[in-house]
Design an enzyme around this catalytic site. Structure first.
Site, PDB file in Angstrom:
ATOM      1  N   SER A 186       5.561  -7.886   1.353  1.00 40.08           N
ATOM      2  CA  SER A 186       5.393  -8.309   2.741  1.00 40.08           C
ATOM      3  C   SER A 186       3.967  -8.007   3.214  1.00 40.08           C
ATOM      4  CB  SER A 186       6.424  -7.567   3.606  1.00 40.08           C
ATOM      5  OG  SER A 186       6.317  -7.943   4.952  1.00 40.08           O
ATOM      6  N   ALA A 187       3.359  -8.986   3.889  1.00 41.06           N
ATOM      7  CA  ALA A 187       1.931  -8.879   4.234  1.00 41.06           C
ATOM      8  C   ALA A 187       1.633  -7.743   5.213  1.00 41.06           C
ATOM      9  CB  ALA A 187       1.460 -10.207   4.835  1.00 41.06           C
ATOM     10  N   HIS A 188       2.509  -7.541   6.219  1.00 43.02           N
ATOM     11  CA  HIS A 188       2.107  -6.628   7.295  1.00 43.02           C
ATOM     12  C   HIS A 188       2.169  -5.157   6.899  1.00 43.02           C
ATOM     13  CE1 HIS A 188       6.005  -5.053   9.079  1.00 43.02           C
ATOM     14  NE2 HIS A 188       6.486  -6.041   8.358  1.00 43.02           N
ATOM     15  N   THR A 224       8.298 -25.319   7.158  1.00 42.10           N
ATOM     16  CA  THR A 224       6.851 -25.468   6.980  1.00 42.10           C
ATOM     17  C   THR A 224       6.203 -24.102   6.778  1.00 42.10           C
ATOM     18  OG1 THR A 224       6.945 -27.395   8.413  1.00 42.10           O
ATOM     19  CG2 THR A 224       4.758 -26.433   8.048  1.00 42.10           C
ATOM     20  N   CYS A 307      16.303   2.139  15.283  1.00 37.64           N
ATOM     21  CA  CYS A 307      16.990   0.854  15.344  1.00 37.64           C
ATOM     22  C   CYS A 307      16.397   0.050  16.487  1.00 37.64           C
ATOM     23  CB  CYS A 307      18.490   1.040  15.484  1.00 37.64           C
ATOM     24  SG  CYS A 307      18.944   1.992  16.912  1.00 37.64           S
TER      25      CYS A 307
HETATM   26  N1  PLP Z   1      11.890  -3.292   2.666  1.00 35.78           N
HETATM   27  C1  PLP Z   1      11.341  -2.109   2.979  1.00 35.78           C
HETATM   28  C2  PLP Z   1      11.369  -1.027   1.972  1.00 35.78           C
HETATM   29  C3  PLP Z   1      10.756  -1.918   4.232  1.00 35.78           C
HETATM   30  O1  PLP Z   1      10.231  -0.743   4.541  1.00 35.78           O
HETATM   31  C4  PLP Z   1      10.768  -2.988   5.154  1.00 35.78           C
HETATM   32  C5  PLP Z   1      10.194  -2.810   6.504  1.00 35.78           C
HETATM   33  O2  PLP Z   1      10.095  -1.727   7.022  1.00 35.78           O
HETATM   34  C6  PLP Z   1      11.337  -4.197   4.772  1.00 35.78           C
HETATM   35  C7  PLP Z   1      11.887  -4.318   3.528  1.00 35.78           C
HETATM   36  C8  PLP Z   1      11.367  -5.366   5.697  1.00 35.78           C
HETATM   37  O3  PLP Z   1      10.110  -5.983   5.743  1.00 35.78           O
HETATM   38  P1  PLP Z   1       9.710  -6.909   6.993  1.00 35.78           P
HETATM   39  O4  PLP Z   1       9.338  -5.982   8.100  1.00 35.78           O
HETATM   40  O5  PLP Z   1       8.543  -7.707   6.484  1.00 35.78           O
HETATM   41  O6  PLP Z   1      10.886  -7.737   7.308  1.00 35.78           O
END
Ligand code: PLP
Length: 361
Positions: A186-188, A224, A307
């Site tokens: 995941s990019a962020h 898209t 949460c």
């Molecule tokens: N998997 C793990 C281990 C994470 O820490 C996170 C986000 O905290 C995710 C998946 C979910 O990623 P996203 O925030 O890009 O949905």
């Protein structure tokens, strides 16, 4: 501005990534269009795919772009409905929510998967499984022996999905060496933007799409593609600096040593962990009290899994590791990143020691 020590929640976007994104934000960029704008967007999309694939030792056509790590995880888990799902007890909620208690693989006290439990569950399955185990944990930073787990899965004809969302940008992530069949990134979490992520899937596997309709991403994910965010993702991945991560570990080790000698408890201390992550309890002081105090003193840290309501729940990760609930309720997570300085870590250490001394009185 507060000192940001919550990179595992989201890491500030790197300038290189912002610049790459900016070029696309004002343009009509649908890579499925046949005209010149569309062709330019297609080129950007495929260039980004190549850059990302190369960085993680995958093939470009093994990358499916998604909008989040959560979507990548769910795409993997729902993609093989004929298989029985087995997940570890310390997974991110996006994985955990898909498995019942019977399908949960235990971890031992150091936070590592109980390989005997995994093997027993694989062996007792009447039909092949899909196993999902993360590379690195978001709360403790503990790293799982994925290559070993992949061997075990192969032995029993199971597929392995690995959530590498927290690992990317902090330790090497090599799809071919890990031996998993699928990988989420995941990019962020690594200096890129929100809104871009990927599921990497081995070429020979045919997955049931989570989103169907348009034929984007070779028919594996309709919708898209978010060109600006994907351009920002590739730019962020290009400037990942793993050497700085190693340096951060030295700073964090010093912080941990001081905190431990003042009575703090570091979870997974002797396990292989991400270089940027420390999960620490201040016994007798609730996570909430600590978060409020650190926030008032200018430090942004987090606790357990917040949460969506902002309420703090006791960490399922620590509970799965056998940590007593009262102690789990006193844990916070400190996660540093590309823009964290030694001074900031030293100042936070002082703030932790000061709070501990004040509350002990
Ligand atoms: N998997 C793990 C281990 C994470 O820490 C996170 C986000 O905290 C995710 C998946 C979910 O990623 P996203 O925030 O890009 O949905």
């Amino acid at each position: 501005m507060a000192v940001y020590l919550d990179h595992n929640a989201t890491s500030p976007q790197r300038l290189e990534s912002l610049t790459a994104m900016n070029e696309w934000l004002a343009l009509p960029a649908n890579p499925s269009s046949a005209h010149s704008y569309g062709r330019a967007a297609r080129k950007q999309l495929e260039d980004a795919r190549k850059i990302i694939a190369e960085k993680i030792s995958a093939w470009p056509n093994e990358i499916i772009f998604t909008a989040s790590g959560t979507e990548a995880n769910i795409t993997a888990l729902r993609g093989f409905p004929e298989r029985k799902l087995l997940v570890s007890a310390v997974e991110h909620s996006s994985v955990l929510k898909h498995a019942g208690n019977d399908n949960m693989i235990k971890v031992i006290a150091n936070g590592i998967i109980d390989l005997a439990d995994l093997e027993q569950k694989l062996a007792s399955n009447t039909h092949p499984a899909l196993v999902s185990i993360m590379l690195a944990n978001n709360e403790t930073g503990i790293i799982q022996p994925i290559a070993e787990i992949a061997e075990l899965c192969k032995k029993y004809g199971a597929l392995l999905h690995c959530d590498a969302v927290q690992a990317l940008g902090k330790i090497p992530v090599d799809f071919s060496l890990l031996g998993a069949d699928m990988l989420s990134i995941s990019a962020h979490k690594c200096g890129g933007p929100l809104g871009a992520a990927a599921l990497v899937i081995k070429n020979n596997l045919s997955i049931k799409p989570l989103l169907s309709g348009g034929g984007q991403e070779l028919g594996r994910r309709a919708g898209t593609e978010n060109i600006a965010a994907i351009a920002g993702f590739a730019a962020a991945i290009e400037v990942i600096d793993l050497n700085y991560m190693k340096t951060l570990r030295e700073y964090m080790d010093e912080m941990e040593a001081q905190i431990q000698s003042a009575g703090g408890i570091i979870f997974g201390k002797n396990s292989k962990r991400l270089p940027n992550t420390t999960c620490v309890a201040m016994p007798g002081v609730s996570s909430e009290i600590q978060l409020i105090d650190f926030d008032l003193n200018g430090y942004a840290v987090s606790a357990g899994s917040a949460c969506s309501s902002g309420r703090i729940e006791k960490s399922h990760v620590l509970l799965a590791m056998g940590v007593a609930p009262e102690l789990a309720g006193c844990a916070i997570r400190v996660s540093t990143g590309w823009n964290t300085s030694k001074q900031e870590i030293e100042n936070f250490t002082k703030a932790w020691l000061k709070l501990k001394a004040r509350l002990a009185k």
